[in-house]
Design a protein around this motif. Structure first.
Motif: not given
Ligand code: ZN
Length: 424
Positions: A92, A123-124, A157-158, A186
């Motif tokens: 992501h 991250d990431m 993604e978050e 990740e």
């Molecule tokens: Zn992540």
């Protein structure tokens, strides 16, 4: 591991470092979903030079998508000389807000003392950079490899992945026969393989009351006091019961190897954004958002039933108590088997690079693997990448340069196993 492959990656240490720093310099903060397009274009540009075919997929109509903040994903693919299986690295590109407490610019991509600093370093974006270098090095050493390599940079993604991997999975991007194996870089630490995650149930509980003048609260019915009774019941009955539930899933940290629930938010009565003074009202509504994380050993129905039982008992014992529950999000727990091909291939990489057995872990929170498995029906998926999990979302986030190099080597060995079948 293969000497040439190891050397090829080591020689690109500076390139890998610069790539991670370049990626950090795109402030892809989510929400709102800033700089997605330039970041996706940067990744595409890089991989196009290596003869990858590149596609941009905008997740139109998904939460947050707008012309100002388009949800742009990039998927790159390189087909080898002959047919074979496809390995997909999915990262992501979105990051959480920088927040307070930084000692340096979170979006400058500062390189110092063997580390790259910045929001998203571990991250990431460090993992994304490592996977790109791993793939390129593997292709250079094995120009005739069979099968295909895909690298994607996906968004959101978050915030649940709906405009990213979920959207792409719905369009077949994470299903056979297009893709066979998925590695999500990740930050789970360079010698650990993450097999899956716990389940999630987010819900909103609302207690009801009746409005009245605040000087005569006995004429109304205070929804906030009802919510107080809910919290007391949770403290007395629910939290101790959750604490007793243990799982066979190897969740890290250890404290998450049981059921947990966070009270995410409570709102009752007037909002606090009035100007002047508040008016005296008895609140007729109070809402609580709960974030319940559950285990392979529990079903979603049982998890919901536990809460409903507590609330129904209050309904019997407490005058005028009434409530509603609204589901916000449901994710089932999942765990890929250790002997699944992608897990075995990356485990071989960890053995070859570090000379020890990998540690197998389960993430306390979810990540995009849920969409690959549930929507794409692809079960050969793990998370593996450099970076220290505890640094994610923290001020002064960093990723170690040596860690990126070593995990790129592990990824390259994984590619070798999965595509060329070496050592099997
Ligand atoms: Zn992540």
């Amino acid at each position: 591991m293969d000497e040439r492959l190891a050397r090829t990656i080591e020689e690109r240490t500076d390139e890998l470092t610069a790539l991670a720093a370049d990626l950090i310099r795109f402030p892809t903060v989510n929400p709102p979903g800033d700089a997605y397009r330039p970041c996706a274009e940067f990744i595409a540009e890089r991989l196009r030079k290596r003869s990858f075919g590149v596609e941009f997929i905008r997740a139109e109509g998904t939460p947050g998508d707008s012309d100002r903040y388009p949800r742009i994903n990039v998927v790159a693919r390189f087909d080898g000389r002959t047919r074979g299986s496809t390995v997909h690295f999915n990262s992501h590109i979105d990051v959480v807000e920088a927040g307070e407490g930084w000692s340096l610019d979170p979006f400058a991509g500062v390189m110092r003392d063997g580390r790259v600093y910045g929001r998203g370093a571990c991250d990431m974006k460090g993992g994304l950079a490592a996977s790109i270098i791993a793939a390129e090095a593997f292709m250079d050493v094995n120009p005739d490899f069979p099968g295909a390599i895909e690298i994607s940079g996906t968004v959101d993604e978050e915030s649940g992945g709906f405009g990213g991997v979920a959207y792409l999975a719905g369009k077949g991007y994470f299903s056979k026969p297009k893709v066979d194996h998925v590695i999500i870089p990740e930050p789970l630490n360079k010698d650990r393989i993450c097999l899956g995650h716990r389940g999630v149930w987010w819900a909103e509980i609302e207690t009801k009351g009746e409005m009245a003048h605040g000087s005569m609260p006995f004429l109304g019915d205070c929804a906030v006091r009802h919510m107080g009774a809910v919290i007391r019941a949770f403290e007395e009955e629910l939290f101790p019961a959750l604490d007793q539930k243990r799982t066979r899933m190897p969740v890290v940290p250890e404290g998450a190897r049981r059921s947990t629930m966070n009270i995410n938010a409570i709102h009752g009565g007037q909002t606090d954004d009035y100007s002047g003074l508040p008016s005296p009202n008895v609140p007729d509504s109070c809402r609580m958002v709960i974030d319940r994380r559950f285990l392979l050993e529990e079903t979603l129905a049982e998890v919901k039933d536990e809460i409903v039982t507590v609330l129904d008992r209050l309904k019997e014992s407490r005058k005028k108590f009434d409530y509603t529950i609204r589901d916000i999000m449901e994710v089932l727990p999942l765990m890929t088997e250790r002997d699944a091909p992608v897990a075995a291939a990356v485990a071989a990489g960890i053995r070859e690079v570090f000379g020890r057995e990998p540690e197998y872990v389960i993430s306390p929170g979810t990540y995009d693997q849920k969409h690959v498995t549930r929507i794409g029906h692809l079960h050969d998926c793990i998370a593996y990448g450099p970076g220290i999990l505890d640094l994610a979302h923290r001020p002064d986030e960093w990723v170690g340069i040596a860690d990126m190099v070593e995990s790129a080597k592990v990824m390259a060995v994984g590619l070798d196993r999965l595509l060329r079948g070496r050592g099997r």
